[in-house]
Structures are given as structure tokens and as C-alpha cells.
Design an enzyme around this catalytic site. Sequence first.
Site, mmCIF file in Angstrom:
data_model
loop_
_atom_site.group_PDB
_atom_site.id
_atom_site.type_symbol
_atom_site.label_atom_id
_atom_site.label_comp_id
_atom_site.label_asym_id
_atom_site.label_seq_id
_atom_site.Cartn_x
_atom_site.Cartn_y
_atom_site.Cartn_z
ATOM 1 N N HIS A 96 -8.420 -5.133 0.403
ATOM 2 C CA HIS A 96 -7.158 -4.406 0.572
ATOM 3 C C HIS A 96 -6.375 -4.881 1.792
ATOM 4 C CE1 HIS A 96 -4.388 -1.171 -0.304
ATOM 5 N NE2 HIS A 96 -4.420 -0.803 0.965
ATOM 6 N N SER A 138 0.826 -1.198 0.000
ATOM 7 C CA SER A 138 0.000 0.000 0.000
ATOM 8 C C SER A 138 0.871 1.264 0.000
ATOM 9 C CB SER A 138 -0.959 -0.032 1.202
ATOM 10 O OG SER A 138 -2.002 0.913 1.040
ATOM 11 N N ASP A 140 -10.254 -5.147 -4.564
ATOM 12 C CA ASP A 140 -9.634 -4.251 -3.586
ATOM 13 C C ASP A 140 -10.617 -3.127 -3.278
ATOM 14 O OD1 ASP A 140 -8.012 -2.097 -2.416
ATOM 15 O OD2 ASP A 140 -6.300 -3.343 -2.969
#
Length: 321
Positions: free
Chosen positions: A302, A122, A241
Site C-alpha cells: 500500500h 488512498s 496491497d
Amino acid sequence: MSLHGHKNREKSTEGVFPNCMRMKTFSFSVTSAVIMLLLAAGCTSGYKPVILVHGVFSGPSSFKNLSRFIKKAHPGTEVTAIDLFNNEKSTKSMWKQIDDFAKVIQKIMEKSPEGVHLLCYSQGGLICRGVLSKLPNHNVHNFIVLSSPLAGQFGVPEMLHEFIPVSGRKLVYLICYRRVVQRHFSICNYWNDPHRRVKDLKFNNFLPLLNGEKAHGKMAGKWKKNFLRIKKLVLIGGPGDDVITPWQSRYPCLCSFTSHYMNESLCSMMFNQIFYRKNTFGLKTLDTRGDLIVCTQSGVKHMEWHSNQSVFEKCIQKWLD
């Protein structure tokens, strides 16, 4: 007499060769120790150390499962999840985080002359890009990126729709493109509003510099040369996601290097991005030489990328061999 004589000869032998017996025992012990050391070295030297960098509002504990996957697949691998800028501290300026992460990563690399692998998740993907651009002599072999907004973020994550209306994203620039906010808030450093490109290039002091979209002295060859020291760039992500949205259906594998707009019609494919066409930081070079690797996985939320065993087995494991 014969029995007594045999006993005497046995005693005589023990008296003549005691040192030889001890030498054989000593030699056997040394040999065994050397073999064990060589075996141990063989078990660990085959795999390069792996460095893990976490995302926003997270910390090294988020890599518990991933670390276990790596060590099980590659016994003896040294895995380091960097303990820095955890949780709320992860919102500090990206440049501040990059400088401090670079110091820690540099020390690990100095102890690993054979090279290391860098796996970043991320926001950590952007931090690692900055580190690789700024460190002139890094020895990172494979740079593996897990669901990272490498070309910026423009959109409200699905998990926040209840609290922030999707339309609210159009007003975020009023906050993010303020100089004082740019100096202190990481998420605004990679906020990328397609409707405010002029303001983005003028006021964003991070992403346009990292992408080479805004001129600065250090980009002229240096950052690009540093970044291209990596052997492979591995991009991992996919539809499902709920934070990095949307995942483009036509070129899903390239979405990590596109701006993640909520409206797909506004998305620019990687090949159309200025930083790709002008090869400002080396992305086109990696693609041309066959070192841009893509792995897509559907249905992964995610927060699950670094704990999903299927993602590890299909997208990560072979790049740590």
C-alpha cells in the site's frame, strides 16, 4: 595610395551604416528571444498541470518520487502536491477536508483554463471524489485513483494484525457509527460494515451520501452532473496491497469500487452495488461510455503505489499525456 584609399572606403562604410549594423544585431536578439519563448511554451503547454492529494497519516512529501517520475516523463509539467491536512490532521472529518481541499484545487484550476489532471492516493481518492461532486465548474480531465477504498473499508490492515485481532473489526461499528465520531474522524466516515447496513445508512454522514445511497437534496442531479465532467476515471490497484484488502481475484480491476471486506464471500462486485445499478453518482455512465479505466499491478504494498516506477509507467503516465 590604393591601400590608403581602401582604408578610407572602409571607414566611410562604417560611418554610413552604423545604425543598420545595430538594427541587425537588435533584430537578431529579438528574434532569438521570441524563438526561445516559443520553444519554452511548446515544452510546457503540451501537458496539463497535475494535482496530487495524499492519503491518511501522510503528506505532500510522500509524492517526492511520483513528482519526479512525472517531470522526467513530461518535462515542464506543473505538479502540485497539496500541502493540507498532513499526518495526524488527515483524520479530521472528510467533509471538512473536502471543503478545504476544494478551495485550493479551485484556485489551481482558475490558473489552468486548459484543464488539469487529478491524481489521488488512498483516503485522498475519497476526498477527491467529494471535491469533484461538489465543484460545479471544475475542469478536471482525468481523475486517477491510487489504491483507494472508494466504496468503504471493513477490515484490519495486515500491518495492524499484531495489535488488533481480525475479529475486532466486527466491533468497530460501536465506535464509528456514533454521531460525535462521525463529525470528527475521517476513517469512520468511510467505515462500511456489511453486517450493519441499517446502522451505516442511518449514522454514517459521509459515504452513503457520496454514493447516493442515502437521499439528500444536493445529490438530485447536481453532484452526479459535476462528477461526470471528468473525461476518464482511472482506477489503479492490485493484489499485494496490505491495507486495502482483499483484492478480489475474479474481478480484481473493479475492487476499488467494492467494499473491502476481510471475507471475500461478503464482497459485492461492482455490478451488484446499488450505486452502480441505479447509477446514483455516474459510475455506470462512465462505464457505459468507455471512460472507466482499470489498471492492476501485482505485488505492490500500500505504501509503495506512489513511489513505484513500474506502476507509473504502466498505469499512470499515458493518462497524463
